[in-house]
Design a protein around this motif. Sequence first.
Motif, PDB file in Angstrom:
ATOM      1  N   TYR A 190     -26.873  -8.144 -34.015  1.00 40.49           N
ATOM      2  CA  TYR A 190     -26.587  -6.973 -34.837  1.00 40.49           C
ATOM      3  C   TYR A 190     -27.144  -5.691 -34.227  1.00 40.49           C
ATOM      4  CZ  TYR A 190     -25.199 -10.269 -38.537  1.00 40.49           C
ATOM      5  OH  TYR A 190     -24.591 -11.268 -39.271  1.00 40.49           O
ATOM      6  N   ASP A 191     -28.332  -5.757 -33.631  1.00 36.98           N
ATOM      7  CA  ASP A 191     -28.901  -4.572 -33.000  1.00 36.98           C
ATOM      8  C   ASP A 191     -28.058  -4.147 -31.795  1.00 36.98           C
ATOM      9  OD1 ASP A 191     -30.977  -2.541 -32.970  1.00 36.98           O
ATOM     10  OD2 ASP A 191     -31.632  -3.469 -31.086  1.00 36.98           O
ATOM     11  N   THR A 192     -27.519  -5.104 -31.064  1.00 38.11           N
ATOM     12  CA  THR A 192     -26.642  -4.805 -29.936  1.00 38.11           C
ATOM     13  C   THR A 192     -25.376  -4.095 -30.419  1.00 38.11           C
ATOM     14  OG1 THR A 192     -27.479  -6.667 -28.645  1.00 38.11           O
ATOM     15  CG2 THR A 192     -25.284  -5.849 -28.070  1.00 38.11           C
ATOM     16  N   ILE A 193     -24.799  -4.567 -31.499  1.00 37.77           N
ATOM     17  CA  ILE A 193     -23.606  -3.928 -32.075  1.00 37.77           C
ATOM     18  C   ILE A 193     -23.940  -2.490 -32.469  1.00 37.77           C
ATOM     19  CG2 ILE A 193     -22.065  -3.948 -34.088  1.00 37.77           C
ATOM     20  CD1 ILE A 193     -22.295  -7.104 -33.875  1.00 37.77           C
ATOM     21  N   ARG A 194     -25.076  -2.305 -33.109  1.00 38.42           N
ATOM     22  CA  ARG A 194     -25.506  -0.960 -33.508  1.00 38.42           C
ATOM     23  C   ARG A 194     -25.664  -0.059 -32.285  1.00 38.42           C
ATOM     24  NH1 ARG A 194     -29.680   1.908 -33.287  1.00 38.42           N
ATOM     25  NH2 ARG A 194     -31.023   0.249 -32.545  1.00 38.42           N
ATOM     26  N   LYS A 195     -26.276  -0.560 -31.222  1.00 29.79           N
ATOM     27  CA  LYS A 195     -26.482   0.241 -30.008  1.00 29.79           C
ATOM     28  C   LYS A 195     -25.154   0.619 -29.359  1.00 29.79           C
ATOM     29  CE  LYS A 195     -31.070  -1.496 -28.895  1.00 29.79           C
ATOM     30  NZ  LYS A 195     -31.853  -2.381 -28.023  1.00 29.79           N
ATOM     31  N   ILE A 196     -24.207  -0.312 -29.319  1.00 33.45           N
ATOM     32  CA  ILE A 196     -22.886   0.001 -28.750  1.00 33.45           C
ATOM     33  C   ILE A 196     -22.207   1.067 -29.595  1.00 33.45           C
ATOM     34  CG2 ILE A 196     -20.579  -0.900 -28.240  1.00 33.45           C
ATOM     35  CD1 ILE A 196     -21.964  -3.586 -27.515  1.00 33.45           C
ATOM     36  N   ALA A 197     -22.285   0.954 -30.915  1.00 27.93           N
ATOM     37  CA  ALA A 197     -21.685   1.966 -31.792  1.00 27.93           C
ATOM     38  C   ALA A 197     -22.289   3.335 -31.522  1.00 27.93           C
ATOM     39  CB  ALA A 197     -21.857   1.577 -33.256  1.00 27.93           C
ATOM     40  N   HIS A 198     -23.614   3.401 -31.431  1.00 29.34           N
ATOM     41  CA  HIS A 198     -24.279   4.683 -31.213  1.00 29.34           C
ATOM     42  C   HIS A 198     -23.971   5.255 -29.829  1.00 29.34           C
ATOM     43  CE1 HIS A 198     -26.875   5.453 -34.773  1.00 29.34           C
ATOM     44  NE2 HIS A 198     -26.583   4.180 -35.000  1.00 29.34           N
ATOM     45  N   ALA A 199     -23.698   4.408 -28.859  1.00 24.38           N
ATOM     46  CA  ALA A 199     -23.340   4.878 -27.513  1.00 24.38           C
ATOM     47  C   ALA A 199     -21.863   5.268 -27.422  1.00 24.38           C
ATOM     48  CB  ALA A 199     -23.654   3.784 -26.483  1.00 24.38           C
ATOM     49  N   THR A 200     -21.047   4.742 -28.325  1.00 27.67           N
ATOM     50  CA  THR A 200     -19.593   4.931 -28.252  1.00 27.67           C
ATOM     51  C   THR A 200     -19.091   6.046 -29.152  1.00 27.67           C
ATOM     52  OG1 THR A 200     -19.345   2.576 -27.782  1.00 27.67           O
ATOM     53  CG2 THR A 200     -17.399   3.729 -28.543  1.00 27.67           C
ATOM     54  N   TRP A 201     -19.559   6.096 -30.362  1.00 27.05           N
ATOM     55  CA  TRP A 201     -19.004   7.027 -31.350  1.00 27.05           C
ATOM     56  C   TRP A 201     -19.065   8.500 -30.935  1.00 27.05           C
ATOM     57  CZ3 TRP A 201     -18.101   6.608 -37.024  1.00 27.05           C
ATOM     58  CH2 TRP A 201     -17.618   5.334 -37.362  1.00 27.05           C
ATOM     59  N   PRO A 202     -20.175   9.004 -30.419  1.00 29.10           N
ATOM     60  CA  PRO A 202     -20.198  10.437 -30.081  1.00 29.10           C
ATOM     61  C   PRO A 202     -19.079  10.850 -29.124  1.00 29.10           C
ATOM     62  CG  PRO A 202     -22.424   9.597 -30.145  1.00 29.10           C
ATOM     63  CD  PRO A 202     -21.501   8.389 -30.245  1.00 29.10           C
ATOM     64  N   SER A 203     -18.803  10.063 -28.093  1.00 31.74           N
ATOM     65  CA  SER A 203     -17.728  10.445 -27.166  1.00 31.74           C
ATOM     66  C   SER A 203     -16.354  10.158 -27.760  1.00 31.74           C
ATOM     67  CB  SER A 203     -17.895   9.734 -25.824  1.00 31.74           C
ATOM     68  OG  SER A 203     -17.773   8.339 -25.962  1.00 31.74           O
ATOM     69  N   THR A 204     -16.226   9.116 -28.553  1.00 31.65           N
ATOM     70  CA  THR A 204     -14.938   8.770 -29.156  1.00 31.65           C
ATOM     71  C   THR A 204     -14.499   9.815 -30.174  1.00 31.65           C
ATOM     72  OG1 THR A 204     -15.349   6.408 -28.845  1.00 31.65           O
ATOM     73  CG2 THR A 204     -13.712   7.021 -30.515  1.00 31.65           C
ATOM     74  N   PHE A 205     -15.428  10.293 -30.976  1.00 32.36           N
ATOM     75  CA  PHE A 205     -15.076  11.143 -32.109  1.00 32.36           C
ATOM     76  C   PHE A 205     -15.487  12.607 -31.971  1.00 32.36           C
ATOM     77  CE2 PHE A 205     -15.302   6.827 -33.998  1.00 32.36           C
ATOM     78  CZ  PHE A 205     -13.982   6.738 -34.403  1.00 32.36           C
ATOM     79  N   LYS A 206     -16.028  13.012 -30.820  1.00 33.66           N
ATOM     80  CA  LYS A 206     -16.547  14.384 -30.676  1.00 33.66           C
ATOM     81  C   LYS A 206     -15.502  15.466 -30.931  1.00 33.66           C
ATOM     82  CE  LYS A 206     -15.801  14.882 -25.769  1.00 33.66           C
ATOM     83  NZ  LYS A 206     -15.885  13.986 -24.725  1.00 33.66           N
TER      84      LYS A 206
END
Length: 188
Positions: free
Chosen positions: A15-31
């Motif tokens: 679950y922590d890995t999923i959270r880290k991927i989300a936090h690394a992905t969302w800013p560039s995906t949704f900026k």
Amino acid sequence: MNLNYRIVEATPADYDTIRKIAHATWPSTFKDILTGEQIDYMLHLMYRRQAIEQQVADGHVFLLLVEGQRGNQNANPSPQYLKGGITKFKPVGYASYQADYLPGTTKLHKVYLLPESQGKGFGKQLIDKVATIARNAGQKALRLDVNYQNKAIGVYEHVGFRKIDRHTTDIGNGFLMEDWRMELALTD
């Protein structure tokens, strides 16, 4: 396509890995689509450990896509990732789905890949894996919601999804999710 990858069902240890991927992905995906404030709000809403645990309790299944790395001593994957002569596997993306979200329909809730792992065909592999699972469970359709401005719409259409309608969801704190609802038929 990199053939050195695996798709594995996530466990609570992931679950922590999923959270880290989300936090690394969302800013560039949704900026270019959402404000930084809304991105932070949604990450907190959906990716706190308690939120992931609740999603799983509600029937969501998370899958991790892990890419093979030879000799990478910094990676520390779970033993389930170590296979096929590859010394390490690094989690680079995830999907989540829910069978029978509607009768005979599986909902693809999430598909995200680290920015450096995009464009390698991994997104299609995750979608294909969920579609296979759904088909094998007798599901007739795979459905997803995607922000109406998201560049991924073209990818979804390329793999066979079609737009059904557009809808808006109030997620609290004055924020809205403005999405296309898309569907992929799983029967011939």
